[in-house]
Design an enzyme around this catalytic site. Structure first.
Site, PDB file in Angstrom:
ATOM      1  CG  HIS A  18      -8.380  66.190  39.186  1.00 26.05           C
ATOM      2  ND1 HIS A  18      -9.358  67.040  38.743  1.00 26.05           N
ATOM      3  CD2 HIS A  18      -8.920  65.514  40.220  1.00 26.05           C
ATOM      4  CE1 HIS A  18     -10.445  66.897  39.481  1.00 26.05           C
ATOM      5  NE2 HIS A  18     -10.215  65.978  40.394  1.00 26.05           N
ATOM      6  CE  LYS A  42     -19.275  64.782  43.638  1.00 25.60           C
ATOM      7  NZ  LYS A  42     -17.881  64.928  43.260  1.00 25.60           N
ATOM      8  NE  ARG A  91      -9.697  67.343  47.447  1.00 25.12           N
ATOM      9  CZ  ARG A  91     -10.846  67.421  46.805  1.00 25.12           C
ATOM     10  NH1 ARG A  91     -11.043  68.388  45.949  1.00 25.12           N
ATOM     11  NH2 ARG A  91     -11.813  66.566  47.043  1.00 25.12           N
ATOM     12  CB  SER A 129     -14.180  69.724  40.189  1.00 27.80           C
ATOM     13  OG  SER A 129     -13.068  68.977  39.809  1.00 27.80           O
TER      14      SER A 129
HETATM   15  P1  ADP Z   1     -15.206  63.011  43.290  1.00 24.02           P
HETATM   16  O1  ADP Z   1     -16.352  63.123  42.358  1.00 24.02           O
HETATM   17  O2  ADP Z   1     -15.034  61.668  43.909  1.00 24.02           O
HETATM   18  O3  ADP Z   1     -15.074  64.147  44.275  1.00 24.02           O
HETATM   19  P2  ADP Z   1     -13.266  64.360  41.771  1.00 24.02           P
HETATM   20  O4  ADP Z   1     -13.377  64.441  40.293  1.00 24.02           O
HETATM   21  O5  ADP Z   1     -13.572  65.589  42.529  1.00 24.02           O
HETATM   22  O6  ADP Z   1     -14.008  63.111  42.329  1.00 24.02           O
HETATM   23  O7  ADP Z   1     -11.793  63.889  42.119  1.00 24.02           O
HETATM   24  C1  ADP Z   1     -11.329  62.618  41.814  1.00 24.02           C
HETATM   25  C2  ADP Z   1     -10.266  62.262  42.796  1.00 24.02           C
HETATM   26  O8  ADP Z   1      -9.294  63.280  42.794  1.00 24.02           O
HETATM   27  C3  ADP Z   1     -10.729  62.131  44.234  1.00 24.02           C
HETATM   28  O9  ADP Z   1      -9.984  61.111  44.846  1.00 24.02           O
HETATM   29  C4  ADP Z   1     -10.378  63.447  44.845  1.00 24.02           C
HETATM   30  O10 ADP Z   1     -10.118  63.321  46.231  1.00 24.02           O
HETATM   31  C5  ADP Z   1      -9.112  63.757  44.096  1.00 24.02           C
HETATM   32  N1  ADP Z   1      -8.826  65.177  44.020  1.00 24.02           N
HETATM   33  C6  ADP Z   1      -9.655  66.173  43.683  1.00 24.02           C
HETATM   34  N2  ADP Z   1      -9.048  67.376  43.719  1.00 24.02           N
HETATM   35  C7  ADP Z   1      -7.764  67.120  44.107  1.00 24.02           C
HETATM   36  C8  ADP Z   1      -6.625  67.945  44.372  1.00 24.02           C
HETATM   37  N3  ADP Z   1      -6.672  69.262  44.285  1.00 24.02           N
HETATM   38  N4  ADP Z   1      -5.493  67.334  44.754  1.00 24.02           N
HETATM   39  C9  ADP Z   1      -5.445  65.993  44.872  1.00 24.02           C
HETATM   40  N5  ADP Z   1      -6.467  65.166  44.664  1.00 24.02           N
HETATM   41  C10 ADP Z   1      -7.624  65.716  44.291  1.00 24.02           C
END
Ligand code: ADP
Length: 158
Positions: A18, A42, A91, A129
Site C-alpha cells: 500500500h 470482511k 497485484r 493484508s
Molecule cells: P480490499 O479490502 O479491497 O482488499 P485492501 O486494504 O486489501 O483492500 O487494499 C486496498 C487497495 O490496495 C486495493 O486496491 C488492493 O488491490 C490494493 N493493494 C493491496 N495490497 C497491495 C500491494 N501489495 N500492492 C499494490 N496494491 C495493493
C-alpha cells in the site's frame, strides 16, 4: 482545479505494498486520500482506530497523503471529498476480475469518477493484508511486509 484521488480499502493493516502505491500516487495527484472503509464485509482484525493510527505513523512525512475513514458508498465519499479519481492497486491477474467489476459498477453509479489502476514495485506485488494477518497468527516473521510500527501494534493486538 486540484487533482484529488481516493485510495480506498480496508487497510487491515496497511502494508509496504500500500505504502509503495501511495508514494507513487502522490507524485501524480495534489492529494491522495487513503479511505479506510468501516463497513467492509470482511471481519476486521484491527479496529478502525488502530488502522488509522498505524496508517498515520506509516505515512508520516508523505505530505500529500491524507487519511480518512468512511462508511458510505465509495462514489459518494469520493464526491464529498471532491475527488475525481478512485485509485486501486493491481497485484496480479487474480485481482483483475473483481477490480474490473467494481470499477464498472462505480462508473455506473457515478460516471464522472474515474478508476485508475496502479501496480506496486515488483518486490511488493505478493503482499496482502490477509496473508500478513495469517502469517502473524501462525507466529511467522512479517517484518518484510509491514513497517516496524505496524508490526509492533499487530503483535500487541494478537
Ligand atoms: P480490499 O479490502 O479491497 O482488499 P485492501 O486494504 O486489501 O483492500 O487494499 C486496498 C487497495 O490496495 C486495493 O486496491 C488492493 O488491490 C490494493 N493493494 C493491496 N495490497 C497491495 C500491494 N501489495 N500492492 C499494490 N496494491 C495493493
Amino acid at each position: 482545479m486540484k487533482k484529488i484521488a481516493i485510495y480506498p480499502g480496508s487497510f487491515d493493516p496497511i502494508t509496504n505494498g500500500h505504502i509503495d502505491l501511495i508514494q507513487r500516487a502522490v507524485k501524480l495527484f495534489d492529494t491522495v486520500i487513503i479511505g479506510i472503509s468501516q463497513n467492509s464485509k470482511k471481519t476486521a482484525f484491527l479496529s478502525i482506530d488502530d488502522r488509522i493510527a498505524v496508517a498515520r505513523k506509516a505515512l508520516k512525512g508523505i505530505e500529500r497523503a491524507k487519511i480518512l475513514c468512511f462508511d458510505t458508498l465509495l462514489v459518494d465519499f469520493a464526491n464529498a471529498q471532491n475527488a475525481q479519481v478512485i485509485l486501486r492497486g493491481l497485484r496480479a491477474v487474480s485481482d483483475f476480475e473483481y477490480e474490473f467489476q467494481l470499477s464498472g459498477m462505480n462508473k455506473h453509479l457515478n460516471p464522472d469518477i474515474e478508476t485508475l489502476f496502479m501496480t506496486p514495485a515488483e518486490q511488493y506485488a505478493n503482499i496482502s493484508s490477509s496473508l500478513v494477518r495469517e502469517i502473524l497468527m501462525l507466529g511467522g516473521n512479517i517484518s518484510a511486509f509491514v513497517p516496524a510500527s505496524v508490526e509492533a501494534l499487530l503483535k500487541q493486538r494478537l
